[in-house]
Design an enzyme around this catalytic site. Structure first.
Site, PDB file in Angstrom:
ATOM      1  N   LYS A   1       0.840  -1.189   0.000  1.00 35.93           N
ATOM      2  CA  LYS A   1       0.000   0.000   0.000  1.00 35.93           C
ATOM      3  C   LYS A   1       0.875   1.239   0.000  1.00 35.93           C
ATOM      4  O   LYS A   1       2.040   1.118   0.371  1.00 35.93           O
ATOM      5  CB  LYS A   1      -0.943  -0.009   1.189  1.00 35.93           C
ATOM      6  CG  LYS A   1      -0.243   0.118   2.531  1.00 35.93           C
ATOM      7  CD  LYS A   1      -1.240   0.249   3.631  1.00 35.93           C
ATOM      8  CE  LYS A   1      -1.815   1.650   3.705  1.00 35.93           C
ATOM      9  NZ  LYS A   1      -1.187   2.474   4.742  1.00 35.93           N
TER      10      LYS A   1
ATOM     11  N   LYS B   1      -3.348 -10.090  10.397  1.00 34.97           N
ATOM     12  CA  LYS B   1      -3.279 -10.125  11.864  1.00 34.97           C
ATOM     13  C   LYS B   1      -4.169 -11.254  12.380  1.00 34.97           C
ATOM     14  O   LYS B   1      -5.279 -11.461  11.902  1.00 34.97           O
ATOM     15  CB  LYS B   1      -3.724  -8.783  12.462  1.00 34.97           C
ATOM     16  CG  LYS B   1      -2.726  -7.650  12.199  1.00 34.97           C
ATOM     17  CD  LYS B   1      -3.184  -6.353  12.860  1.00 34.97           C
ATOM     18  CE  LYS B   1      -2.352  -5.159  12.402  1.00 34.97           C
ATOM     19  NZ  LYS B   1      -1.114  -4.936  13.147  1.00 34.97           N
TER      20      LYS B   1
ATOM     21  N   ASP C   1      -2.800  -5.662   2.409  1.00 29.88           N
ATOM     22  CA  ASP C   1      -3.328  -4.857   3.504  1.00 29.88           C
ATOM     23  C   ASP C   1      -2.952  -5.661   4.742  1.00 29.88           C
ATOM     24  O   ASP C   1      -3.608  -6.662   5.057  1.00 29.88           O
ATOM     25  CB  ASP C   1      -4.850  -4.706   3.406  1.00 29.88           C
ATOM     26  CG  ASP C   1      -5.385  -3.839   4.523  1.00 29.88           C
ATOM     27  OD1 ASP C   1      -4.856  -3.946   5.656  1.00 29.88           O
ATOM     28  OD2 ASP C   1      -6.317  -3.065   4.301  1.00 29.88           O
ATOM     29  N   HIS C   2      -1.887  -5.266   5.400  1.00 26.54           N
ATOM     30  CA  HIS C   2      -1.315  -6.179   6.400  1.00 26.54           C
ATOM     31  C   HIS C   2      -2.261  -6.445   7.575  1.00 26.54           C
ATOM     32  O   HIS C   2      -2.103  -7.412   8.294  1.00 26.54           O
ATOM     33  CB  HIS C   2       0.065  -5.708   6.870  1.00 26.54           C
ATOM     34  CG  HIS C   2       0.035  -4.578   7.854  1.00 26.54           C
ATOM     35  ND1 HIS C   2      -0.188  -3.274   7.484  1.00 26.54           N
ATOM     36  CD2 HIS C   2       0.176  -4.556   9.196  1.00 26.54           C
ATOM     37  CE1 HIS C   2      -0.167  -2.512   8.558  1.00 26.54           C
ATOM     38  NE2 HIS C   2       0.048  -3.251   9.630  1.00 26.54           N
TER      39      HIS C   2
ATOM     40  N   HIS D   1      -7.173  -0.278   5.987  1.00 24.27           N
ATOM     41  CA  HIS D   1      -7.288  -1.109   7.184  1.00 24.27           C
ATOM     42  C   HIS D   1      -8.682  -1.051   7.819  1.00 24.27           C
ATOM     43  O   HIS D   1      -9.291  -2.063   8.117  1.00 24.27           O
ATOM     44  CB  HIS D   1      -6.249  -0.706   8.230  1.00 24.27           C
ATOM     45  CG  HIS D   1      -4.840  -0.676   7.701  1.00 24.27           C
ATOM     46  ND1 HIS D   1      -4.379  -1.586   6.794  1.00 24.27           N
ATOM     47  CD2 HIS D   1      -3.799   0.153   7.967  1.00 24.27           C
ATOM     48  CE1 HIS D   1      -3.097  -1.329   6.520  1.00 24.27           C
ATOM     49  NE2 HIS D   1      -2.726  -0.272   7.219  1.00 24.27           N
TER      50      HIS D   1
ATOM     51  N   ASP E   1      -4.373   6.832   4.477  1.00 26.01           N
ATOM     52  CA  ASP E   1      -3.367   5.924   5.050  1.00 26.01           C
ATOM     53  C   ASP E   1      -4.015   4.777   5.836  1.00 26.01           C
ATOM     54  O   ASP E   1      -3.478   3.680   5.870  1.00 26.01           O
ATOM     55  CB  ASP E   1      -2.434   6.734   5.961  1.00 26.01           C
ATOM     56  CG  ASP E   1      -1.274   5.916   6.506  1.00 26.01           C
ATOM     57  OD1 ASP E   1      -0.641   5.191   5.704  1.00 26.01           O
ATOM     58  OD2 ASP E   1      -1.004   5.999   7.724  1.00 26.01           O
TER      59      ASP E   1
ATOM     60  N   LYS F   1      -3.099   9.642  14.448  1.00 24.76           N
ATOM     61  CA  LYS F   1      -1.731   9.617  14.970  1.00 24.76           C
ATOM     62  C   LYS F   1      -1.685  10.471  16.232  1.00 24.76           C
ATOM     63  O   LYS F   1      -2.484  11.396  16.393  1.00 24.76           O
ATOM     64  CB  LYS F   1      -0.770  10.229  13.944  1.00 24.76           C
ATOM     65  CG  LYS F   1      -0.739   9.517  12.608  1.00 24.76           C
ATOM     66  CD  LYS F   1       0.077   8.258  12.683  1.00 24.76           C
ATOM     67  CE  LYS F   1       0.244   7.635  11.320  1.00 24.76           C
ATOM     68  NZ  LYS F   1       0.656   6.214  11.435  1.00 24.76           N
TER      69      LYS F   1
ATOM     70  N   GLU G   1      -3.122   5.396  17.312  1.00 23.06           N
ATOM     71  CA  GLU G   1      -1.677   5.183  17.452  1.00 23.06           C
ATOM     72  C   GLU G   1      -1.062   6.341  18.222  1.00 23.06           C
ATOM     73  O   GLU G   1      -1.400   7.499  17.968  1.00 23.06           O
ATOM     74  CB  GLU G   1      -1.007   5.135  16.077  1.00 23.06           C
ATOM     75  CG  GLU G   1      -1.436   3.995  15.204  1.00 23.06           C
ATOM     76  CD  GLU G   1      -0.710   4.033  13.865  1.00 23.06           C
ATOM     77  OE1 GLU G   1       0.208   3.235  13.684  1.00 23.06           O
ATOM     78  OE2 GLU G   1      -1.047   4.881  13.029  1.00 23.06           O
TER      79      GLU G   1
HETATM   80  C1  BG6 Z   1       0.407   1.391   7.918  1.00 25.05           C
HETATM   81  C2  BG6 Z   1       0.325   2.874   7.907  1.00 25.05           C
HETATM   82  O1  BG6 Z   1      -0.309   0.847   6.851  1.00 25.05           O
HETATM   83  O2  BG6 Z   1      -0.109   0.891   9.136  1.00 25.05           O
HETATM   84  C3  BG6 Z   1       1.041   3.473   9.106  1.00 25.05           C
HETATM   85  O3  BG6 Z   1       0.898   3.399   6.715  1.00 25.05           O
HETATM   86  C4  BG6 Z   1       0.551   2.848  10.383  1.00 25.05           C
HETATM   87  O4  BG6 Z   1       0.863   4.881   9.138  1.00 25.05           O
HETATM   88  C5  BG6 Z   1       0.573   1.327  10.285  1.00 25.05           C
HETATM   89  O5  BG6 Z   1       1.362   3.295  11.452  1.00 25.05           O
HETATM   90  C6  BG6 Z   1      -0.076   0.694  11.498  1.00 25.05           C
HETATM   91  O6  BG6 Z   1       0.132  -0.682  11.469  1.00 25.05           O
HETATM   92  P1  BG6 Z   1       0.136  -1.532  12.813  1.00 25.05           P
HETATM   93  O7  BG6 Z   1       0.285  -2.927  12.348  1.00 25.05           O
HETATM   94  O8  BG6 Z   1       1.285  -1.034  13.621  1.00 25.05           O
HETATM   95  O9  BG6 Z   1      -1.172  -1.252  13.472  1.00 25.05           O
END
Ligand code: BG6
Length: 495
Positions: free
Chosen positions: A152, A186, A181-182, A244, A239, A344, A220
């Site tokens: 992404k 999870k 989309d990581h 997500h 983002d 953020k 975050e």
């Molecule tokens: C990313 C974003 O895709 O996901 C970042 O670009 C964000 O801005 C991150 O910090 C959050 O991932 P995780 O796995 O730490 O929740």
């Protein structure tokens, strides 16, 4: 089934993602004996670095970020035999012909067909150039053997996403394309489907008749770190929400599938995205709130405001917080609001989905007993707490009939002390095995952009006069509270 021999080409091998996420994940797959019997990782980047230094650098990343801790010398010595490096310009065909020679040679030496995985761990500006050159230099000739992985952000808006999809489709079949989309990798996110569809008791009440509203918070504490250049072109809506959070919404809202086939699941998810009510530009202020952090305090430390961060304009109009209210126009969800927010420099780092049920139809208890009464809530804790809580009323022990909410809890740490794989481990293994279930299909990406375009366009066209509008270390701007308060609710983060 045995995973075929695989060559993994990582474009952007000297970058942050490779260092923090990909290598630690590959290393843990290797420790868990999950890598293909034969594999080779070819790093490509424009950095001038010797193979030794490249390997050393990656080892440091593993030492710092791997869930299994520091690499043991014997393991590392064996693992690093699978790691090579090629300096190369992503825009130069010679890089690709060089790669092709290397891969062909490996295939010959191994004496068996080799899967090729092309992982674009690079800024999006390079996606097109790399994909086209992989295509035209014959690196993906055999469609059965070649896969391309796109990180992404997938596009910057609906148009650029479409453009990128069209371009990829000229070179690859959809089944060869892995859009990351990581969040989908999870453990707690995958568990949403298990929870909903492997149990008889939740699904019958999983609808507008019993559910009052749904909240999804991904907060975050970190700021934008050293990603000012990227973040100035993105913002929280692009983002986080576009990918997500909307994916989480899909998992909560989708219809059950008949089987666990990749496309069946992806069909049901895209149905949700297509059913999201499109808001008009005039309605944006009623449905969406943006924020940008000013200076403040996070965990006792004073931190800068967004506009003071490196590579950020002093007058930046970029959102570091976004909250949106969605409706899903279908039978299951009509009139049930889904409130999403992400930011953020929030007060906490927490990702959580709260499903709030309707009030009981009638309270038969004396008024004084029901002071602490709460509607039932089901809380899906994504991270850092991993688990599920169900909140319901119970009688407080004592001679009077007094009620209080209590929790029934499933906690991963108690039930599975051995821990869970990182998202990237799951996703990389799926790529090796050729399973696209946890990746975004082209129509999903476009549908997600589509629903956000009125908000993105409106925000772009109108600078926000009150930025910064929340202090670092808080839960975002007051308007975000108002967005949900006007419907009679509050944002919740329960654990
Ligand atoms: C990313 C974003 O895709 O996901 C970042 O670009 C964000 O801005 C991150 O910090 C959050 O991932 P995780 O796995 O730490 O929740």
């Amino acid at each position: 089934a045995k995973i075929p021999a695989t060559v993994i080409v990582i474009f952007g091998a000297a970058g942050d993602l490779t260092w923090r996420k990909l290598m630690p994940a590959l290393y843990n797959l290797y420790l868990g004996k999950r890598m293909p019997d034969r594999f080779m990782m070819l790093g490509v980047a424009h950095t001038d670095i010797s193979l030794d230094d490249f390997q050393r650098h990656l080892r440091e990343g593993i030492d710092q970020f791997s869930r299994s801790g520091k690499a043991k010398p014997d393991d590392w010595d064996d693992f690093k035999k699978h790691l090579s490096y090629q300096k190369g310009d992503f825009n130069d065909d010679a890089t690709y012909t060089g790669l092709k020679q290397q891969i062909d040679k490996i295939e010959k030496d191994w004496g068996e067909p080799v899967n090729r995985v092309y992982y674009m761990a690079v800024p999006p500006a390079f996606f097109e150039s790399i994909a086209v050159r992989v295509g035209k230099n014959g690196l993906c000739k055999n469609k059965q053997l070649a896969r391309i992985v796109v990180e992404k952000p997938f596009g910057h808006d609906i148009e650029s996403a479409r453009h990128l999809n069209n371009l990829l489709h000229e070179l690859f079949d959809e089944s060869q394309i892995y859009r990351i989309d990581h969040y989908l990798g999870k453990e707690t996110v995958q568990n949403i489907l298990a929870f909903r569809f492997a149990n008889a008791m939740f699904e019958p009440i999983w609808n507008r008749n019993y559910i009052d509203h749904v909240q999804i918070t991904v907060a975050e504490q970190i700021g934008i770190e050293n990603r000012g250049n990227y973040y100035e072109t993105a913002g929280a809506l692009r983002d986080m929400i576009q990918n997500h959070l909307l994916q989480l919404l899909c998992l909560v809202a989708m219809e059950p599938t008949a089987s666990f086939k990749a496309d069946e699941i992806r069909n049901k998810k895209v149905d949700v995205l297509n059913a999201l009510r499109k808001i008009t530009p005039e309605q944006v202020h009623e449905y969406a709130v943006r924020g940008q952090y000013g200076e403040g305090w996070v965990e006792g430390k004073h931190v800068k405001g967004y506009r003071q961060e490196q590579d950020v304009s002093k007058t930046s109009n970029v959102d570091t917080f976004a909250a949106v209210k969605f409706f899903i126009d279908n039978w299951r969800w009509q009139d049930v609001p889904f409130y999403l927010r992400s930011g953020k420099r929030m007060a906490e780092t927490i990702s959580v989905i709260t499903i709030q049920f309707k009030q009981v139809p009638h309270r038969s208890f004396p008024v004084e007993s029901t002071e602490n009464w709460q509607p039932n809530k089901l809380v899906l804790n994504i991270q850092p707490h991993m688990g599920i809580q169900l909140r319901f009323q119970a009688k407080i022990p004592g001679v009077k009939m007094l009620l209080n909410p209590v929790d029934m809890v499933f906690d991963y740490v108690d039930s599975y002390p051995a821990g869970s794989p990182e998202a990237y481990e799951t996703l990389l293994l799926d790529i090796f095995e050729g399973d696209t279930t946890l990746f975004m299909r082209s129509d999903q990406v476009e549908a997600a952009w589509n629903v956000l375009m009125p908000i993105l366009d409106t925000w772009q066209a109108n600078t926000s006069p009150n930025f910064p509008n929340y202090a670092a270390g808080t839960y975002g701007p007051e308007d975000a509270e108002a967005l949900i308060a006007k419907d009679g609710h509050n944002w919740m983060v329960i654990p």
